[in-house]
Design an enzyme around this catalytic site. Structure first.
Site, PDB file in Angstrom:
ATOM      1  N   ASP A  69      40.453  -2.342  84.840  1.00 55.06           N
ATOM      2  CA  ASP A  69      41.231  -1.199  85.097  1.00 55.06           C
ATOM      3  C   ASP A  69      40.533  -0.285  86.178  1.00 55.06           C
ATOM      4  OD1 ASP A  69      43.610   0.558  83.044  1.00 55.06           O
ATOM      5  OD2 ASP A  69      43.297   0.609  85.230  1.00 55.06           O
TER       6      ASP A  69
HETATM    7  C1  GLC Z   1      45.591   3.199  85.832  1.00 53.08           C
HETATM    8  C2  GLC Z   1      46.116   2.389  84.645  1.00 53.08           C
HETATM    9  C3  GLC Z   1      46.525   1.054  84.809  1.00 53.08           C
HETATM   10  C4  GLC Z   1      47.169   0.963  86.686  1.00 53.08           C
HETATM   11  C5  GLC Z   1      45.963   1.252  87.212  1.00 53.08           C
HETATM   12  C6  GLC Z   1      46.302   1.151  88.797  1.00 53.08           C
HETATM   13  O1  GLC Z   1      44.305   4.002  85.424  1.00 53.08           O
HETATM   14  O2  GLC Z   1      45.289   2.399  83.374  1.00 53.08           O
HETATM   15  O3  GLC Z   1      47.492   0.904  84.073  1.00 53.08           O
HETATM   16  O4  GLC Z   1      47.614  -0.395  86.664  1.00 53.08           O
HETATM   17  O5  GLC Z   1      45.228   2.393  87.049  1.00 53.08           O
HETATM   18  O6  GLC Z   1      47.245   2.214  89.038  1.00 53.08           O
END
Ligand code: GLC
Length: 732
Positions: free
Chosen positions: A282
């Site tokens: 993430d």
């Molecule tokens: C965010 C979220 C994740 C998302 C990623 C990209 O922090 O936790 O669900 O897909 O970043 O935006």
């Protein structure tokens, strides 16, 4: 000499790549890897955001140069056919090897045509509708230059203080697993080489929804039993549905951050489930191992992550900065790096990007597909099916044509708040509010905003009261701002904001029927509103076609059929609260002090999982099972006669629950095992049948083996999880 060397290398590569381009099959990927520099390999393990949108705490300035140098092989938060074509052109024409970029984006519940938030979609209990919504989201997103969505979010959530409960399918493992698979099928279609298919991404692996106290990013400390029984099944459903990618979660699990969790990423995902796609972190979750206290610095975090099987680094630039040194220092092997590179190149190849890197950047298709009237009609259909009728006293709904309506509240004409969190490229100016819908339908209403969503300004009250005085019925559209749920949006009190409660109270003094339409990304505590309101509809955040869908329900054009995918608590003190709890050794007895209960609130929720009313009524009769004794290999066949005992046609979601009262480990008091959405005309009856194999009566024993144990089982069929389990069956 360097130029000549470089030029001759270039000739070899161009010949090789061009010979690949006709049929770039997987075995050619090894050849490509063999001519990649280490820097280019690390580039394939790197994912940077463009500056078109921010979904996390950092933005990098020079991602274009990184693409040109081959140091960034994947980009997210960039979209439209034209813009992504421009970035792809840099990669194909200006980098040494011309390896195509992979474009990712959070297409969670729609790209430009926005569907209800996933929790709202789940309230339809309609797998076919949910899959169609994901398919249309993929049609639009791929027309917008995208290859990969960071969805479905499949985190089971049992704590409505956690803002991300909005993004999933609620509290139940069985319903959540079926919905997870439907979304993967919708996004990926049945042939990834088609240019209208998106790579799905099962997230957040794993158990992110169990964050302590519902506080986002907080510690997760659960038993292995709870991990396997509750949080893993929807992810396994994604693997079984063919999900091509996984995303790790921010949280630690059992003391180890998920992005370096070998048990999750290797033992479960690869060795047990045989997952062959790639895993992305993430947003800077690798870097976050330092504040977690699991890595001394980013370089250490990179070593831990890559050696745990984490293939791609989202935005953290840890692999970008340190993988070369880690390799040189013998902290990671080239085989490990090459394996991750191969997984990512294989995914690009499955999308056909080596054959035609621009195949997703078709501006003509974008014009034809995005926000088409057919897509908006589907958005309206799923939105009205998502709405849950929680109360309808004296049949105040549906509205009659003769009703003089006052339309009041800060969310009655607030398009952006209809879109909910993670609304991707959805726009407020493409969204129809409730007020717009009434006007478009030529239905006269006396409208007043009354107050803002939060705050203390009551200056709008008088106009609202004035409008209310002229009306037969008062519709109040109230609830949460779109960013009061979703990521980094946990709330310790999950109520309608005070200023709105005050307005509701003042309008209730007019002694006219009050109809509350709730716009929220989570369950809300509605104790006193339940006393005051004559009708309550949970509309969630219904998306682009919110207004028309809400009007369809209010007017009776659509008889509400939604059922809660998540429990509504009486107050925050009851949380976590969900239907399939354990019985305990001292189950609640009202007159026994020493039983499991509170002094100040009942144990049962305000509204249970699976609950939802209709403008008609349904009766259940002749519930039966074909055997009272069976052996291991037989099926149980259930039936019930469902009758529409009311005056209008409607859907009922018939639910089958089970309990295993005695086993080698304690089992929940109820488990949802089947459901069916049935449409009946007034007075019409239908025999609803369910079949259950003994395989589905299995559970994890004390050694976490998936076993079947003979003994007594109880079953019940009804409209929600409050159903009595009156059918007893002995399994030999
Ligand atoms: C965010 C979220 C994740 C998302 C990623 C990209 O922090 O936790 O669900 O897909 O970043 O935006």
């Amino acid at each position: 000499m360097i130029f000549i060397r470089h030029f001759s290398v270039l000739i070899i590569i161009t010949c090789q790549l061009s010979s690949f381009s006709q049929s770039f099959t997987d075995d050619k990927i090894d050849s490509l890897i063999s001519i990649m520099t280490l820097e280019e390999k690390i580039g394939q393990l790197t994912l940077f955001t463009s500056d078109w949108a921010t979904t996390g705490p950092t933005i990098r300035e020079n991602y274009l140069e990184d693409i040109r140098s081959g140091r960034a092989g994947n980009i997210f938060n960039a979209h439209t056919a034209a813009y992504n074509r421009s970035l792809q052109k840099v990669a194909i024409e200006e980098s040494r090897l011309g390896i195509p970029l992979l474009f990712g984006y959070d297409v969670i519940h729609g790209y430009k045509t926005i569907f209800p938030i996933p929790l709202g979609e789940a309230a339809t209990w309609d797998l076919e509708l949910i899959e169609r919504a994901a398919r249309i989201a993929a049609e639009e997103a791929t027309a917008g230059g995208l290859h990969w969505t960071f969805a479905p979010m499949v985190d089971i959530a049992r704590d409505p203080r956690w803002g991300r409960i909005a993004e999933g399918a609620g509290e139940d493992v069985y319903l959540g697993s079926l919905i997870a698979a439907a979304r993967v099928r919708g996004f990926q279609g049945n042939d990834l080489t088609k240019n209208n298919t998106l790579l799905a991404c099962a997230k957040h692996f794993a158990a992110y929804g169990a964050a302590q106290a519902g506080r986002d990013y907080h510690t997760v400390d659960i038993s292995k039993r709870t991990l396997w029984e509750t949080y893993l099944p929807p992810f396994k459903a994604c693997v079984d549905a063919g999900a091509m990618t996984f995303m790790t979660s921010f949280n630690e699990l059992d003391g180890i951050p998920a992005s370096a969790h070998r048990y999750l990423l290797e033992e479960i995902l690869r060795d047990t489930w045989k997952f062959e796609g790639f895993v992305v972190s993430d947003y800077t979750s690798i870097n976050e191992m330092v504040p977690h206290g699991y890595a001394a610095n980013n370089k250490d975090a990179g070593r831990l992550a890559i050696n745990a099987g984490l293939d791609m680094d989202m935005q953290g630039a840890v692999y970008y900065d340190y993988l070369e040194d880690l390799l040189a220092e013998g902290e990671v092997s080239i085989q490990t790096i090459d394996l991750s590179v191969k997984r990512i190149l294989q995914a690009k190849n499955k999308l056909g990007l080596f054959d035609d890197p621009y195949r997703y950047s078709d501006e003509q298709r974008e014009k034809e597909v995005v926000l088409s009237s057919a897509n908006k009609e589907l958005a309206r259909e799923i939105a009205r099916n998502s709405m849950v009728l929680l109360k309808n006293q004296n049949s105040v709904l549906p509205l009659q044509d003769s009703d003089q309506i006052a339309l009041i509240g800060p969310l009655a004409d607030s398009p952006i708040d209809m879109l909910g969190s993670w609304h991707a490229a959805g726009q407020a100016n493409q969204t129809t509010s409730v007020l717009h819908a009434f006007n478009q339908a030529g239905k006269k209403v006396a409208y007043a905003q009354g107050c803002t969503i939060e705050g203390t300004d009551t200056s709008g009250f008088s106009e609202a009261i004035e409008k209310g005085e002229t009306a037969d019925k008062i519709i109040m559209v109230v609830g949460e701002h779109f960013n009061m749920s979703g990521e980094a949006a946990s709330r310790s009190q999950i109520r309608i904001p005070d200023i709105q409660q005050l307005l509701i109270k003042r309008l209730s003094e007019l002694n006219k029927p009050i109809i509350l339409v709730l716009i929220s990304g989570r369950p809300l505590c509605l104790n006193w509103e339940l006393q005051i309101a004559d009708a309550i509809i949970e509309a969630w955040q219904p998306g682009t076609m919110a207004g028309p869908a809400i009007l369809d329900v209010l007017s009776g054009d659509h008889n509400p059929s939604g059922k809660l995918p998540v429990t509504f608590p009486r107050n925050e003190g009851q949380i976590p609260i969900f239907y399939n709890v354990k019985n305990t050794g001292r189950p609640m007895q009202p007159d026994n002090k020493y039983s499991s209960k509170y002094l100040d609130v009942a144990n049962d929720p305000l509204f249970p999982f699976g609950y939802g009313l209709s403008y008609t009524t349904f009766s259940y009769a002749n519930m039966s099972v074909d055997k009272t004794e069976i052996s291991d290999q037989e099926d149980l066949n259930f039936s019930v006669t469902l009758t529409n005992s009311g005056s209008v046609a409607g859907h009922e979601i018939v639910q089958l629950y089970m309990r295993d009262p005695v086993a080698s480990v304690t089992r929940p008091v109820k488990e949802l095992k089947r459901f069916e959405k049935v449409f009946l005309q007034p007075s019409e009856s239908k025999e609803v049948k369910f079949s259950l194999s003994t395989e589905e009566l299995k559970f994890y024993n004390s050694d976490l083996q998936w076993v079947f144990e003979p003994g007594e089982f109880r079953f019940g069929i009804g409209p929600d999880s409050d159903v009595e389990l009156t059918l007893n069956v002995v399994l030999k």
